[in-house]
Enzyme design. Structure first.
Site, PDB file in Angstrom:
ATOM      1  N   MET A   1     -27.112 -30.770  -9.824  1.00 60.00           N
ATOM      2  CA  MET A   1     -28.187 -29.955 -10.390  1.00 60.00           C
ATOM      3  C   MET A   1     -29.035 -29.341  -9.271  1.00 60.00           C
ATOM      4  SD  MET A   1     -29.210 -31.693 -13.958  1.00 60.00           S
ATOM      5  CE  MET A   1     -30.325 -32.933 -13.341  1.00 60.00           C
TER       6      MET A   1
ATOM      7  N   HIS B   1     -26.236 -36.073  -2.252  1.00 63.42           N
ATOM      8  CA  HIS B   1     -25.287 -35.000  -2.571  1.00 63.42           C
ATOM      9  C   HIS B   1     -24.382 -34.702  -1.373  1.00 63.42           C
ATOM     10  CE1 HIS B   1     -28.860 -33.916  -5.218  1.00 63.42           C
ATOM     11  NE2 HIS B   1     -27.898 -34.027  -6.108  1.00 63.42           N
TER      12      HIS B   1
HETATM   13  P1  AMP Z   1     -27.721 -34.644  -9.722  1.00 62.80           P
HETATM   14  O1  AMP Z   1     -27.919 -33.406  -8.916  1.00 62.80           O
HETATM   15  O2  AMP Z   1     -28.888 -35.554  -9.766  1.00 62.80           O
HETATM   16  O3  AMP Z   1     -27.115 -34.362 -11.087  1.00 62.80           O
HETATM   17  O4  AMP Z   1     -26.605 -35.467  -8.951  1.00 62.80           O
HETATM   18  C1  AMP Z   1     -25.363 -34.887  -8.639  1.00 62.80           C
HETATM   19  C2  AMP Z   1     -24.426 -35.963  -8.165  1.00 62.80           C
HETATM   20  O5  AMP Z   1     -24.958 -36.568  -6.989  1.00 62.80           O
HETATM   21  C3  AMP Z   1     -24.251 -37.087  -9.196  1.00 62.80           C
HETATM   22  O6  AMP Z   1     -22.884 -37.493  -9.212  1.00 62.80           O
HETATM   23  C4  AMP Z   1     -25.143 -38.159  -8.664  1.00 62.80           C
HETATM   24  O7  AMP Z   1     -24.741 -39.457  -9.037  1.00 62.80           O
HETATM   25  C5  AMP Z   1     -24.996 -37.959  -7.173  1.00 62.80           C
HETATM   26  N1  AMP Z   1     -26.142 -38.546  -6.475  1.00 62.80           N
HETATM   27  C6  AMP Z   1     -27.455 -38.297  -6.714  1.00 62.80           C
HETATM   28  N2  AMP Z   1     -28.223 -39.070  -5.917  1.00 62.80           N
HETATM   29  C7  AMP Z   1     -27.383 -39.825  -5.168  1.00 62.80           C
HETATM   30  C8  AMP Z   1     -27.569 -40.825  -4.174  1.00 62.80           C
HETATM   31  N3  AMP Z   1     -28.784 -41.206  -3.784  1.00 62.80           N
HETATM   32  N4  AMP Z   1     -26.476 -41.377  -3.626  1.00 62.80           N
HETATM   33  C9  AMP Z   1     -25.232 -41.002  -4.027  1.00 62.80           C
HETATM   34  N5  AMP Z   1     -24.996 -40.069  -4.960  1.00 62.80           N
HETATM   35  C10 AMP Z   1     -26.053 -39.484  -5.526  1.00 62.80           C
END
Ligand code: AMP
Length: 283
Positions: free
Chosen positions: A32, A39
């Protein structure tokens, strides 16, 4: 290599076709935006393991509840594109909401039971939106491998179920949680914490570490471990526990005695900012 930034589905498909014609495998990292080191760890894994790396940046409206933070969710697109460029991304897909959900959109994916617990209980409809947008992204990009973070453990479990149940031809990779030096799990929402809240936010991680130590010392009673988490959050100024759960990592159902793969997960509010964290234990 120039990075392509694309907002339409046809152009994504054309670019992926060209990559495949060059015999490159395709990796997809759905996000997102508001990209951080968590990320980036997914992007690096994709860069390492596949020949053509696609990052999607889409703040998916269908996974936000009416009272949630869709409007205030950060959208620093310039920075994100720069970050993608630095890490060797080949294509960034940044669709408009109307591209993903045009007038007359009707179809949603539900992953029964798994969608209703933990985050799903706190955020009704959230995983229906997640499963729907992820399947759409899989169909648009048709990646060989898709990368997700353990940070959203329930999401990863639900997507595994979706891929298995609907025979989606994609391999899933779930990457470890990336943390700040003080243990706070990286999240786009951390920037909403004021300095005092930020100071206390590592309480989630510290609680999970305490649980890990108790289990290492032989504790197997899930109720005791939930109380460890609850007590830690209760002792943290400004923190309000949303839930602390000890569940079977496969079924996501509560357990009383720890055995097999166990997911320990919690959600905590600091003012209007809701943080989640988790730990997977093999007992
Ligand atoms: P989001 O942008 O929050 O939807 O996250 C995108 C992807 O990044 C998802 O698969 C999340 O699980 C992963 N993600 C977000 N924060 C972390 C983190 N601190 N460590 C590892 N992966 C993450």
């Amino acid at each position: 290599m120039t990075m392509h930034v694309v907002s339409t589905i046809d152009v994504v498909r054309q670019a992926v076709r060209e990559a495949r014609a060059k015999k490159l495998t395709v990796g997809l990292v759905p996000t997102m935006g508001a990209l951080h080191a968590g990320h980036v760890s997914l992007i690096e894994a994709a860069r390492h393991e596949t020949g053509y790396v696609v990052v999607s940046i889409f703040v998916n409206p269908t996974q936000f509840g009416p009272q949630e933070d869709l409007e205030r969710y950060p959208r620093p697109l310039e920075n994100d594109l720069e970050n993608c460029g630095k890490h060797g991304v080949d294509l960034v897909f940044v669709p408009e909401p109307a591209t993903m959900y045009p007038e007359g959109y009707r179809t949603y994916v539900e992953v029964e039971e798994l969608q209703d617990v933990l985050e799903g209980a706190a955020r009704p409809g959230h995983f229906r939106g997640v499963a729907t947008v992820v399947l759409k992204l899989f169909n648009i990009v048709q990646p060989d491998v898709a990368y997700f973070g353990q940070k959203d453990a329930q999401q990863a479990r639900i997507i595994r179920q979706l891929v298995d149940d609907l025979n989606v031809p994609v391999r899933l990779r779930v990457c470890p949680i990336v943390r700040e030096p003080d243990g706070l799990a990286m999240s786009s929402r951390n920037q909403h914490l004021d300095p005092t809240q930020r100071e206390h936010a590592p309480a989630l991680f510290r609680g999970l570490e305490e649980v890990r130590k108790r289990v290492e010392k032989g504790e197997r009673d899930a109720r005791v471990l939930r109380e460890v988490l609850a007590a830690r959050i209760a002792a943290t100024p400004g923190a309000v526990l949303d839930y602390a759960a000890v569940v079977d990592a496969n079924t996501l159902k509560p357990i009383s005695k720890l055995t097999g793969e166990v997911l320990v997960a919690l959600a905590v509010k600091f003012g209007g900012t809701r943080l989640i964290d988790n730990l997977i234990l093999t007992v």
